[in-house]
Design a protein around this motif. Structure first.
Motif, PDB file in Angstrom:
ATOM      1  N   VAL A   1      51.498 -17.668  62.935  1.00 36.53           N
ATOM      2  CA  VAL A   1      50.862 -18.628  62.031  1.00 36.53           C
ATOM      3  C   VAL A   1      50.409 -19.822  62.863  1.00 36.53           C
ATOM      4  O   VAL A   1      51.182 -20.348  63.674  1.00 36.53           O
ATOM      5  N   ALA A   2      49.161 -20.241  62.676  1.00 32.78           N
ATOM      6  CA  ALA A   2      48.623 -21.383  63.417  1.00 32.78           C
ATOM      7  C   ALA A   2      48.164 -22.450  62.435  1.00 32.78           C
ATOM      8  O   ALA A   2      47.565 -22.137  61.408  1.00 32.78           O
ATOM      9  N   LEU A   3      48.462 -23.701  62.755  1.00 32.64           N
ATOM     10  CA  LEU A   3      48.077 -24.828  61.910  1.00 32.64           C
ATOM     11  C   LEU A   3      47.229 -25.824  62.718  1.00 32.64           C
ATOM     12  O   LEU A   3      47.751 -26.813  63.238  1.00 32.64           O
ATOM     13  N   PRO A   4      45.936 -25.555  62.863  1.00 31.54           N
ATOM     14  CA  PRO A   4      45.072 -26.454  63.632  1.00 31.54           C
ATOM     15  C   PRO A   4      44.973 -27.825  62.973  1.00 31.54           C
ATOM     16  O   PRO A   4      45.132 -27.952  61.763  1.00 31.54           O
ATOM     17  N   GLU A   5      44.679 -28.834  63.792  1.00 39.24           N
ATOM     18  CA  GLU A   5      44.649 -30.204  63.305  1.00 39.24           C
ATOM     19  C   GLU A   5      43.248 -30.807  63.293  1.00 39.24           C
ATOM     20  O   GLU A   5      43.065 -31.920  62.803  1.00 39.24           O
ATOM     21  N   ASN A   6      42.264 -30.081  63.846  1.00 41.15           N
ATOM     22  CA  ASN A   6      40.887 -30.560  63.801  1.00 41.15           C
ATOM     23  C   ASN A   6      39.924 -29.390  63.947  1.00 41.15           C
ATOM     24  O   ASN A   6      40.347 -28.261  64.242  1.00 41.15           O
ATOM     25  N   GLU A   7      38.656 -29.676  63.758  1.00 40.21           N
ATOM     26  CA  GLU A   7      37.629 -28.631  63.781  1.00 40.21           C
ATOM     27  C   GLU A   7      37.506 -27.979  65.151  1.00 40.21           C
ATOM     28  O   GLU A   7      37.313 -26.754  65.246  1.00 40.21           O
ATOM     29  N   ALA A   8      37.607 -28.775  66.214  1.00 44.01           N
ATOM     30  CA  ALA A   8      37.492 -28.227  67.561  1.00 44.01           C
ATOM     31  C   ALA A   8      38.574 -27.191  67.827  1.00 44.01           C
ATOM     32  O   ALA A   8      38.320 -26.156  68.463  1.00 44.01           O
ATOM     33  N   GLN A   9      39.767 -27.452  67.333  1.00 42.95           N
ATOM     34  CA  GLN A   9      40.849 -26.494  67.508  1.00 42.95           C
ATOM     35  C   GLN A   9      40.579 -25.209  66.732  1.00 42.95           C
ATOM     36  O   GLN A   9      40.860 -24.111  67.219  1.00 42.95           O
ATOM     37  N   VAL A  10      40.025 -25.349  65.535  1.00 38.55           N
ATOM     38  CA  VAL A  10      39.679 -24.156  64.748  1.00 38.55           C
ATOM     39  C   VAL A  10      38.672 -23.298  65.511  1.00 38.55           C
ATOM     40  O   VAL A  10      38.825 -22.081  65.630  1.00 38.55           O
ATOM     41  N   ALA A  11      37.625 -23.931  66.050  1.00 39.38           N
ATOM     42  CA  ALA A  11      36.584 -23.195  66.769  1.00 39.38           C
ATOM     43  C   ALA A  11      37.161 -22.495  67.997  1.00 39.38           C
ATOM     44  O   ALA A  11      36.865 -21.313  68.257  1.00 39.38           O
ATOM     45  N   ALA A  12      37.988 -23.200  68.757  1.00 43.30           N
ATOM     46  CA  ALA A  12      38.576 -22.601  69.959  1.00 43.30           C
ATOM     47  C   ALA A  12      39.488 -21.433  69.609  1.00 43.30           C
ATOM     48  O   ALA A  12      39.489 -20.389  70.290  1.00 43.30           O
ATOM     49  N   MET A  13      40.259 -21.588  68.541  1.00 42.47           N
ATOM     50  CA  MET A  13      41.161 -20.519  68.120  1.00 42.47           C
ATOM     51  C   MET A  13      40.405 -19.268  67.697  1.00 42.47           C
ATOM     52  O   MET A  13      40.783 -18.144  68.049  1.00 42.47           O
ATOM     53  N   LEU A  14      39.332 -19.451  66.935  1.00 36.34           N
ATOM     54  CA  LEU A  14      38.583 -18.288  66.468  1.00 36.34           C
ATOM     55  C   LEU A  14      37.962 -17.533  67.637  1.00 36.34           C
ATOM     56  O   LEU A  14      37.968 -16.292  67.658  1.00 36.34           O
ATOM     57  N   LYS A  15      37.407 -18.245  68.597  1.00 37.95           N
ATOM     58  CA  LYS A  15      36.828 -17.582  69.769  1.00 37.95           C
ATOM     59  C   LYS A  15      37.894 -16.806  70.527  1.00 37.95           C
ATOM     60  O   LYS A  15      37.662 -15.670  70.959  1.00 37.95           O
ATOM     61  N   THR A  16      39.066 -17.398  70.669  1.00 37.86           N
ATOM     62  CA  THR A  16      40.146 -16.729  71.386  1.00 37.86           C
ATOM     63  C   THR A  16      40.622 -15.486  70.645  1.00 37.86           C
ATOM     64  O   THR A  16      40.834 -14.423  71.251  1.00 37.86           O
ATOM     65  N   CYS A  17      40.785 -15.611  69.336  1.00 40.41           N
ATOM     66  CA  CYS A  17      41.205 -14.451  68.536  1.00 40.41           C
ATOM     67  C   CYS A  17      40.149 -13.347  68.578  1.00 40.41           C
ATOM     68  O   CYS A  17      40.487 -12.153  68.616  1.00 40.41           O
ATOM     69  N   ARG A  18      38.875 -13.742  68.590  1.00 32.09           N
ATOM     70  CA  ARG A  18      37.810 -12.730  68.725  1.00 32.09           C
ATOM     71  C   ARG A  18      37.943 -11.991  70.050  1.00 32.09           C
ATOM     72  O   ARG A  18      37.860 -10.755  70.100  1.00 32.09           O
ATOM     73  N   ASP A  19      38.159 -12.742  71.135  1.00 31.93           N
ATOM     74  CA  ASP A  19      38.268 -12.116  72.449  1.00 31.93           C
ATOM     75  C   ASP A  19      39.491 -11.207  72.544  1.00 31.93           C
ATOM     76  O   ASP A  19      39.454 -10.170  73.216  1.00 31.93           O
TER      77      ASP A  19
END
Length: 499
Positions: free
Chosen positions: A59-77
């Protein structure tokens, strides 16, 4: 609804994979915001549909939009499935985790960014509670209109995902009618804005596509909502009927008279008798059905509309009509409807809340058919619903500790949804499809229509990593469900228009 043992799914990930994903995410967001120990992830195993549970890998709880974007790219990879989650109040299993996936909670994205009284808009992050928007806007004499029963807890991000409504949606619309702009992140980490501050935005209307997409197209990071002035006055009519057919006809008669009430709700005898001891709203527990019909506006407008609606109810056979005299009494009348779900817990160990929509003219017919189904399945059903727009919320009462009762409740619910389709309606009004109704999609839509839905998903998420296996059934699933003859592509109710 308690979860029968057979629906508790065992983890299907390895410890090595879990460590790999958790480490990758901890490189992007604070370590305390990445949860993977069972005692930390267990609260995220289900949403409001607690009958279906799956322990998430991370479970991940990002704190800003930049973190959301970075997480999604990483999960995609890493090819990791992602399940977005708001407050977890949804009732269709849309936020139930994927076994080897990551739950991305927007709980920490909870700021009201801007409140603009002049444009009557608010810019908020997805983790802001529905009711908190109205609380913040109250100082300006404004509020946010959509008011689902869970508004004290549900978040605007979840409302966008499910296109939530509420008791006042007849006059003021659903979420899609009250959101002007959405800022979201795609699976590729791209930040996209849909809609805008103007009445219309250039290009395709992708905002309407995104609202109600159940987290399958992207993760919301910012929402611009419309605010409307609080009415000077609101009053509620509580009308009793000795026959559900008369109450159903009364609903159609109000709309036929050219009246659009602020809210128009119906409760049957089972519901009113279930709710009255709980909230003491003053309901007529001997009535076969009661209608709650609200008028709002200026004092003169309300007086005139209350008179017209009362006349319609009298002509439709109402046995008793009571009109709220004070704001406290108005809220008391509504308290029973708002508390129907918790009140069910007083008379039944478990309940299964359904959500289907039918044409208003078929209300009485459908209620009578549901009554017949009670005998067939050996279970009670309390009916509460948004009568004005035909959105049913039958509460099927059962005991999960009695062997077979949960499955009978599921069968009962599936039959209600098929009935909705049979009379020209649809299998959901505001709760979404999730996993609960995915099989019923086989009844509602043809293979070509379902493939078109998949086409929209591919356009946003080619890897099918965002909330996969939700909302849109595959051809194989439909074949297994047994509602389609795969060889000839025949559908049940082929003469009905497909939406």
């Amino acid at each position: 609804m308690n979860a029968p043992t057979e629906t508790l799914l065992a983890p299907s990930f390895t410890a090595e994979r879990q460590r790999q994903v958790a480490a990758a995410l901890r490189a992007l967001i604070p370590a305390h915001a990445v949860l993977f120990n069972e005692e930390d992830t267990r609260p995220y195993e289900c949403d409001g549909l607690a009958a279906y549970r799956q322990l998430p890998m991370v479970v991940a709880l990002p704190e800003n939009e930049a973190q959301v974007a970075a997480m999604l790219k990483t999960c995609r990879d890493l090819k990791v499935p992602i399940v977005p989650r708001g407050a977890g109040t949804g009732l269709s299993g849309g936020a139930m985790p994927i076994a080897d996936g990551v739950v991305v909670s927007t709980a920490k994205l909870n700021r009201i960014i801007k409140m603009d009284a002049y444009s009557r808009t608010a810019i908020v992050q997805p983790g802001v509670r529905n009711l908190a928007i109205s609380d913040a806007a109250a100082v300006h004499g404004l509020y946010y209109a959509p008011d689902p029963s869970s508004q004290i807890a549900c978040t605007i991000g979840g409302n966008v995902a499910e296109n939530s409504g509420g008791v006042h949606c007849l006059k003021y619309g659903l979420t899609v009618h009250n959101v002007m702009r959405v800022r979201m992140v795609t699976i590729d980490g791209e930040i996209v804005e849909l809609g805008g501050a103007a009445l219309d935005a250039p290009g395709l209307d992708l905002l309407s596509v995104f609202i109600g997409s159940e987290g399958m197209l992207g993760i919301v990071t910012e929402v611009t909502v419309k605010l409307i002035p609080k009415p000077q006055l609101a009053r509620v009519i509580m009308a009793s009927f000795d026959d559900v057919v008369k109450s159903g006809n009364a609903v159609a008669n109000v709309i036929a008279a050219g009246i659009i009430p602020a809210g128009l709700e119906m409760m049957d005898k089972t519901s009113s008798r279930m709710v009255e001891p709980f909230v003491k709203a003053g309901y007529d527990i001997d009535a076969a059905a009661i209608l709650l019909c609200e008028s709002d506006g200026t004092a003169e407008e309300v007086e005139e509309e209350i008179g017209r609606m009362s006349a319609v109810f009298e002509a439709s056979g109402a046995t008793r009509i009571e009109v709220s005299r004070t704001e406290a009494e108005r809220l008391r009348f509504w308290s029973g409807r708002k508390n129907a779900f918790p009140a069910a817990g007083r008379i039944s160990p478990d309940y299964y809340c359904m959500d289907g929509t039918i044409p208003r003219k078929n209300l009485a017919q459908v209620l009578l058919r549901i009554e017949e189904m009670e005998g067939k399945h050996g279970l009670r059903c309390a009916n509460v619903f948004h009568a004005g727009d035909g959105n049913l919320h039958p509460l099927i009462l059962f005991d999960a500790n009695v062997p077979g009762e949960f499955h009978r409740a599921e069968a009962f619910g599936a039959e209600i949804l098929e009935l909705c389709v049979e009379v020209g309606g649809t299998i959901t009004g505001e709760h979404g499809v999730g996993i609960e109704k995915i099989n019923s999609m086989c009844v509602q839509f043809s293979p070509l229509e379902r493939e078109a839905f998949f086409g929209v998903k591919r356009a946003f998420d080619t890897a099918f990593l965002l909330n996969p296996d939700k909302a849109i059934p595959t051809l194989q699933r439909c074949a297994e469900y047994g509602k389609m003859h795969v060889q000839r592509g025949q559908l049940k109710f082929p003469d009905l228009p497909r939406f």
